[in-house]
Structure formats: C-alpha cells, structure tokens
Write a protein that holds these residues in place. Structure first.
Motif, PDB file in Angstrom:
ATOM      1  N   ALA A  27       0.779  -1.222  -0.056  1.00 41.81           N
ATOM      2  CA  ALA A  27      -0.149  -0.023  -0.084  1.00 41.81           C
ATOM      3  C   ALA A  27       0.861   1.019   0.178  1.00 41.81           C
ATOM      4  O   ALA A  27       0.243   1.895  -0.886  1.00 41.81           O
ATOM      5  N   SER A  28       1.660   0.731   0.744  1.00 40.23           N
ATOM      6  CA  SER A  28       2.586   2.352   0.612  1.00 40.23           C
ATOM      7  C   SER A  28       3.492   1.941  -0.322  1.00 40.23           C
ATOM      8  O   SER A  28       3.621   3.835  -0.287  1.00 40.23           O
ATOM      9  N   GLY A  29       4.063   1.325  -0.381  1.00 43.12           N
ATOM     10  CA  GLY A  29       4.924   1.351  -2.409  1.00 43.12           C
ATOM     11  C   GLY A  29       6.420   1.749  -1.453  1.00 43.12           C
ATOM     12  O   GLY A  29       7.172   1.492  -2.458  1.00 43.12           O
ATOM     13  N   ARG A  30       6.805   1.574  -0.420  1.00 42.89           N
ATOM     14  CA  ARG A  30       7.725   1.458  -0.028  1.00 42.89           C
ATOM     15  C   ARG A  30       8.620  -0.016   0.604  1.00 42.89           C
ATOM     16  O   ARG A  30       9.625   0.437   1.025  1.00 42.89           O
ATOM     17  N   THR A  31       7.711  -0.618   1.164  1.00 40.61           N
ATOM     18  CA  THR A  31       7.594  -2.342   2.077  1.00 40.61           C
ATOM     19  C   THR A  31       8.991  -2.141   1.483  1.00 40.61           C
ATOM     20  O   THR A  31       9.106  -2.686   0.385  1.00 40.61           O
ATOM     21  N   PRO A  32      10.517  -2.590   2.519  1.00 40.40           N
ATOM     22  CA  PRO A  32      11.334  -2.963   1.582  1.00 40.40           C
ATOM     23  C   PRO A  32      11.134  -4.635   1.367  1.00 40.40           C
ATOM     24  O   PRO A  32      11.562  -5.410  -0.047  1.00 40.40           O
ATOM     25  N   TYR A  33      10.342  -5.106   1.499  1.00 41.33           N
ATOM     26  CA  TYR A  33      10.344  -6.599   1.406  1.00 41.33           C
ATOM     27  C   TYR A  33       9.577  -6.576  -0.311  1.00 41.33           C
ATOM     28  O   TYR A  33      10.195  -7.541  -0.657  1.00 41.33           O
ATOM     29  N   GLY A  48       4.969  -3.608  -9.786  1.00 37.84           N
ATOM     30  CA  GLY A  48       4.920  -3.248  -8.116  1.00 37.84           C
ATOM     31  C   GLY A  48       3.599  -2.160  -7.956  1.00 37.84           C
ATOM     32  O   GLY A  48       2.895  -1.309  -9.483  1.00 37.84           O
ATOM     33  N   LEU A  49       2.906  -2.883  -6.930  1.00 44.06           N
ATOM     34  CA  LEU A  49       1.008  -2.685  -7.011  1.00 44.06           C
ATOM     35  C   LEU A  49       1.325  -1.699  -5.988  1.00 44.06           C
ATOM     36  O   LEU A  49       1.773  -2.452  -4.615  1.00 44.06           O
ATOM     37  N   SER A  50       1.108  -0.612  -5.574  1.00 43.20           N
ATOM     38  CA  SER A  50       0.712   0.364  -4.692  1.00 43.20           C
ATOM     39  C   SER A  50      -0.123   1.274  -4.927  1.00 43.20           C
ATOM     40  O   SER A  50      -1.060   1.638  -5.756  1.00 43.20           O
ATOM     41  N   CYS A  51      -0.683   2.064  -3.589  1.00 38.45           N
ATOM     42  CA  CYS A  51      -1.394   3.261  -3.154  1.00 38.45           C
ATOM     43  C   CYS A  51      -1.183   4.234  -2.610  1.00 38.45           C
ATOM     44  O   CYS A  51      -1.792   5.778  -2.829  1.00 38.45           O
ATOM     45  N   ASN A  52       0.536   4.801  -3.484  1.00 34.53           N
ATOM     46  CA  ASN A  52       1.227   6.267  -3.496  1.00 34.53           C
ATOM     47  C   ASN A  52       0.991   6.640  -4.468  1.00 34.53           C
ATOM     48  O   ASN A  52       1.847   5.314  -5.125  1.00 34.53           O
ATOM     49  N   ALA A  53       1.575   7.729  -5.495  1.00 37.58           N
ATOM     50  CA  ALA A  53       1.758   7.769  -6.596  1.00 37.58           C
ATOM     51  C   ALA A  53       3.679   8.421  -6.203  1.00 37.58           C
ATOM     52  O   ALA A  53       3.882   8.292  -5.156  1.00 37.58           O
ATOM     53  N   GLY A  54       4.010   7.888  -7.139  1.00 34.42           N
ATOM     54  CA  GLY A  54       5.697   8.743  -7.304  1.00 34.42           C
ATOM     55  C   GLY A  54       6.065   7.052  -5.615  1.00 34.42           C
ATOM     56  O   GLY A  54       7.901   7.707  -4.957  1.00 34.42           O
ATOM     57  N   SER A  55       6.095   6.230  -5.766  1.00 35.32           N
ATOM     58  CA  SER A  55       6.342   4.671  -4.947  1.00 35.32           C
ATOM     59  C   SER A  55       7.779   4.340  -5.798  1.00 35.32           C
ATOM     60  O   SER A  55       8.339   4.286  -6.788  1.00 35.32           O
ATOM     61  N   PRO A  56       8.394   4.033  -4.539  1.00 34.03           N
ATOM     62  CA  PRO A  56       9.638   2.948  -5.408  1.00 34.03           C
ATOM     63  C   PRO A  56       9.477   2.076  -5.829  1.00 34.03           C
ATOM     64  O   PRO A  56      10.384   1.138  -6.380  1.00 34.03           O
TER      65      PRO A  56
END
Length: 309
Positions: free
Chosen positions: A146-152, A169-177
C-alpha cells in the motif's frame, strides 16, 4: 532511524491524517456505516484511472505464462495476505497447478494469521524466498505494498529483475519506490484512510480489485474460460461437480444424460466434454485438439463450428 521513518510516513497519502474525521467515534453506528461506505465507493474510480497500466501488465504476464512462466505475488501484512488469497483461489477456479500462481508473504505462512515482527523490513528475505522458488526469466513477480515502500515488496521486485523476470509494482501512493523498481508500475491512489494509516481499508480493497483483474483476465487469455464460463474449473467437491455439469449444459444445451456420459468419458474434464458434445468427436480426439490449441476451447471449436465461436 525512527525519525526518518516517521518523516517518510508523513509524506504518504495513505498515512495522512484527516481532521474532519477526528470525532467519528462520536457518530451513531448508522452514520459511521454511511461514512465508511462513502469512502469505499471512491475506490473503483481510483482503479479505473489505472486500467491502461493494468491491461499492459496483464498482456505481459499472459505472454510469459503462455511460455510456461509462473505468476508470483509478494507482499507483507495485508498486501501479502491478499496475494496469497488470490493465488490460492486459482487452482479450484481455473484448474491451475498450485505452483503456477504463488503467493509469498513476508514471514511465511505464520504471517497469514500472526504478525511476524521485522519480516516486512527485509529485502534479503524476499530474495531468499524467490531464490527458493527457482525464479527465472519466464516468471512474473508482482510486488504489493500500500505504501509502495515496504522493503520486502520492493526487494522482491528488485531481485526478480536480476533474474530476468517480469515485474509489476502495485501500490496506493504516487511516485512510489515500488513502482519505480518495476517494469510495470500500478499506483492506485485511494487517498487517506478513514482510520489513519489503516491500509487494510481502501488500499486493501483497491489491491483486491486489481489482483482480481490480473488473475482473472490472465486466465482468460490463457484459455481457461469459454466466454464467461469457467471451463477449467476443478470439480473437487459436490458443489463444483454440480457447477461442472451446469457449465457443460450452458455451453452445449445438451440433455442431462448426454452431459453425464461426456463428462464420464472425459474423466470430468469440462472443456473436453464440451468439445465432445459440440463436435461429436470422442474423448481422445477432443484431448488431441485441445492439446494442439494450447487448451483454448474456442480455438479448438472454430474450424469445426464457426457459428459457435
């Protein structure tokens, strides 16, 4: 370290505090239900904004899987559980081999029901989990966070690229790592949650919707359906056996006794039984034709029954 992490969280849309909701605990239950439902109703529009990206990813995944590749979901916490859920539903729904669609969660199976402290913070753990699978260039890894930054999740995608695998990469924040690390970045921005930082809510719903799209449409592309019928369903219990008979009936219009005979002759294989009934061929010939078309029933029927296809 903690100051740095807090600063990172402060920049995330999914972690934002909403002052207008600061006293929701004082609302009536009905008003709480209405408020939360209104929040959830915004999720489909957020997913809709990313449909072209999702479609591109699906086409790429299906191409790899047609060549014998696997689909691997990797995430931590709620995101990991959603991946495991989606993977576990593919064998009974689409008759996939359990090793064809795999869900990895940081911390292993224990983490499905109990938090495993620190597991989500380890990119090395993701690399080890993927190494154990023997990840290769025909495979696809979908990192979910969700954060787009989880190390795992980020570590899973980063490692997968070193093995030549396709990455999403599936996330819920723009510009995510996570999106930046992947071949296909899908960022479904659902906004701040009703409960600050509780990403099992809108973010979790968005992830489930996207995973439904990925797995279902990939399986359609792989020939696991005929129209909107699940012709590769695995009849592992009475409900599914009844569903198998119904699917054959809907596809062919044949009477019950002929359906039963066709399913018996084909060992309960729905696609084979449909081909037998629509073409008048025997079970062995049905199997040969399906093998020749990579299991695509419509392709196996087309030369024989153009109007059916």
């Amino acid at each position: 370290m903690y100051a740095e992490l807090r600063a990172q969280l402060d920049t995330l849309t999914t972690e934002a505090f909403r002052p207008e909701l600061a006293e929701i605990d004082r609302l009536s239950t009905l008003d709480l239900v209405r408020t939360m439902h209104a929040e959830d109703a915004t999720v489909p529009a957020a997913v809709a904004a990313r449909l072209p990206h999702i479609a591109d990813a699906i086409d790429a995944i299906a191409a790899r899987m047609t060549d014998g590749g696997r689909l691997v979901y990797a995430g931590a916490g709620t995101a990991g559980r959603l991946g495991v859920l989606d993977a576990s539903e593919c064998p009974p729904t689409f008759n996939t081999d359990p090793a064809q669609v795999v869900g990895l969660i940081a911390g292993g199976p224990t983490a499905l029901v109990t938090a495993v402290e620190g597991a989500e913070d380890s990119a090395e753990l993701a690399a080890a989990d993927l190494t154990a699978l023997g990840l290769g260039p025909r495979d696809t890894v979908v990192g979910i966070s969700a954060s787009g930054r989880t190390p795992y999740a980020v570590g899973a995608v980063t490692f997968a690229r070193t093995r030549g695998a396709l990455t999403v990469g599936l996330s819920c924040n723009a510009g995510s790592p996570l999106a930046a690390a992947a071949d296909h970045g899908i960022e479904v921005v659902v906004g701040p949650e009703l409960l600050t930082g509780s990403t099992r809510l809108k973010a979790g719903t968005a992830q489930k919707l996207v995973l439904n799209l990925i797995s279902t449409i990939t399986m359609i592309r792989l020939g696991k359906t005929y129209g909107n019928l699940m012709v590769d369903v695995r009849a592992s219990n009475e409900k599914l056996r009844a569903r198998s008979r119904r699917i054959v009936a809907l596809a062919t219009g044949a009477p019950d006794d002929e359906i039963e005979a066709a399913l018996t002759a084909t060992g309960g294989e729905v696609k084979h039984a449909i081909l037998v009934l629509l073409t008048g061929t025997d079970a062995a010939e049905a199997a040969r034709r399906l093998d020749a078309t990579g299991g695509h029933l419509r392709a196996a029927l087309t030369p024989l029954h153009p109007t059916t296809a």
